[in-house]
Design a protein around this motif. Structure first.
Motif, mmCIF file in Angstrom:
data_model
loop_
_atom_site.group_PDB
_atom_site.id
_atom_site.type_symbol
_atom_site.label_atom_id
_atom_site.label_comp_id
_atom_site.label_asym_id
_atom_site.label_seq_id
_atom_site.Cartn_x
_atom_site.Cartn_y
_atom_site.Cartn_z
ATOM 1 N N ALA A 86 0.827 -1.206 0.000
ATOM 2 C CA ALA A 86 0.000 0.000 0.000
ATOM 3 C C ALA A 86 0.864 1.260 0.000
ATOM 4 C CB ALA A 86 -0.930 -0.002 1.206
ATOM 5 N N GLY A 87 1.937 1.257 0.786
ATOM 6 C CA GLY A 87 2.810 2.422 0.838
ATOM 7 C C GLY A 87 3.565 2.632 -0.453
ATOM 8 N N ARG A 88 4.064 1.546 -1.035
ATOM 9 C CA ARG A 88 4.816 1.645 -2.287
ATOM 10 C C ARG A 88 3.936 2.096 -3.444
ATOM 11 N NH1 ARG A 88 5.054 -2.695 -5.357
ATOM 12 N NH2 ARG A 88 4.918 -4.088 -3.553
ATOM 13 N N LEU A 89 2.714 1.599 -3.495
ATOM 14 C CA LEU A 89 1.805 1.926 -4.587
ATOM 15 C C LEU A 89 0.974 3.175 -4.301
ATOM 16 C CD1 LEU A 89 0.582 -1.695 -5.339
ATOM 17 C CD2 LEU A 89 2.222 -0.367 -6.666
ATOM 18 N N GLY A 90 0.940 3.604 -3.029
ATOM 19 C CA GLY A 90 0.157 4.773 -2.670
ATOM 20 C C GLY A 90 -1.333 4.563 -2.757
#
Length: 297
Positions: free
Chosen positions: A17-21
């Motif tokens: 989720a953090g990497r893909l935003g």
């Protein structure tokens, strides 16, 4: 925290989720529901006692603590994935997948690949002409060539400047009149566009024609299609000088007016250049040596 208590599932959900935003894109990558991603991240935040995301109406963004944790997790998961790939032989020796902007792939890379292949007979290339950013994971590309008018770096990857882009107006000799008196004369021959008509307006301004409203002309998805249309005399195109250098030298195209405008730059991108495979190292060395701007052209 002891290793036996590490919430690995929640950490994987947070990292995606953090990497893909995006919780939605993370759910798609991990083949779970968005609700599952949200629940895992809430549980992780409860465990550490700090928020990792700021929730907005239709989007999320990482907090400072979230950014710190993401950097550690992405690096760790990448190293684990690389080790598993090496042990399983997932990346076949001698095969290299390169992701390239469609315009770059069609206008310069493919026409010049024979030179690389002649020097590297044992390397099998897979060219993925896709404008989307790659994550350099699994079966994705090991090296990418990206264009940007604004960015010089991207999160969690390394970028090397390849060349600045300089756009010039070109047309087929069969279309070109003997004398072009002023830049506005080009409007009579039809203008070709990549993605948007706005770039021509910038060119006319740089050519001293003032504010010219460009509202007509065929629009193509990428520069390689624009180039093909120009070569066939379908109109006047704005092209990267380096991408039409061979066509200009051979007389297949002529430049209309000694005017150019800057349009960002091309970048070589990889997760880590010092960790590239031997085929990827050879490809990077070749393109840095052979791409026109690298020779001072």
């Amino acid at each position: 925290m002891k290793r036996g208590r590490l919430p690995l599932t929640a950490l994987r959900s947070f990292e995606a989720a953090g990497r893909l935003g995006s919780f939605t894109e993370a759910a798609a990558e991990l083949f779970v529901s968005q609700a599952a991603i949200s629940r895992q991240i809430r549980d992780l935040e409860a465990l550490i006692g700090k928020p990792l995301f700021e929730r907005h109406h239709r989007s999320v963004s990482l907090t400072a603590d979230g950014e710190t944790l993401l950097t550690v997790l992405t690096h760790s998961f990448d190293r684990i994935g690389d080790s598993l790939d090496a042990l399983s032989g997932a990346r076949r020796a001698g095969t290299l997948k390169v992701s390239a902007e469609p315009s770059f792939a069609g206008c310069w890379l493919v026409p010049h690949l024979a030179q690389f292949q002649a020097e590297n007979l044992e390397v099998d290339l897979v060219i993925d002409a896709d404008p989307r950013l790659v994550e350099f994971r699994g079966n994705e590309a090991e090296v990418a060539i990206r264009h940007s008018t604004r960015f010089t770096s991207w999160p969690r990857v390394e970028a090397r400047h390849l060349a600045d882009v300089e756009m010039i107006a070109v047309m087929a000799p069969s279309l070109a009149p003997r004398v072009l008196r002023e830049p506005l004369d080009l409007l009579r021959y039809g203008l070709l566009h990549e993605d948007t008509r706005g770039l021509w307006e910038q060119w006319f301004a740089a050519a001293g024609a003032g504010e010219v409203r460009v509202e007509r002309g065929a629009i193509f998805a990428d520069g390689a299609l624009v180039l093909q249309a120009a070569l066939r005399g379908h109109g006047v195109a704005l092209m990267d000088r380096d991408h039409v250098r061979d066509d200009l030298d051979a007389g297949r195209l002529v430049q209309a007016f000694d005017v150019s405008i800057p349009y960002g730059a091309f970048w070589l991108v990889a997760r880590r250049f010092d960790a590239l495979s031997e085929p990827a190292r050879r490809f990077v060395a070749w393109i840095e040596r052979c791409y026109p701007r690298q020779k001072g052209a």
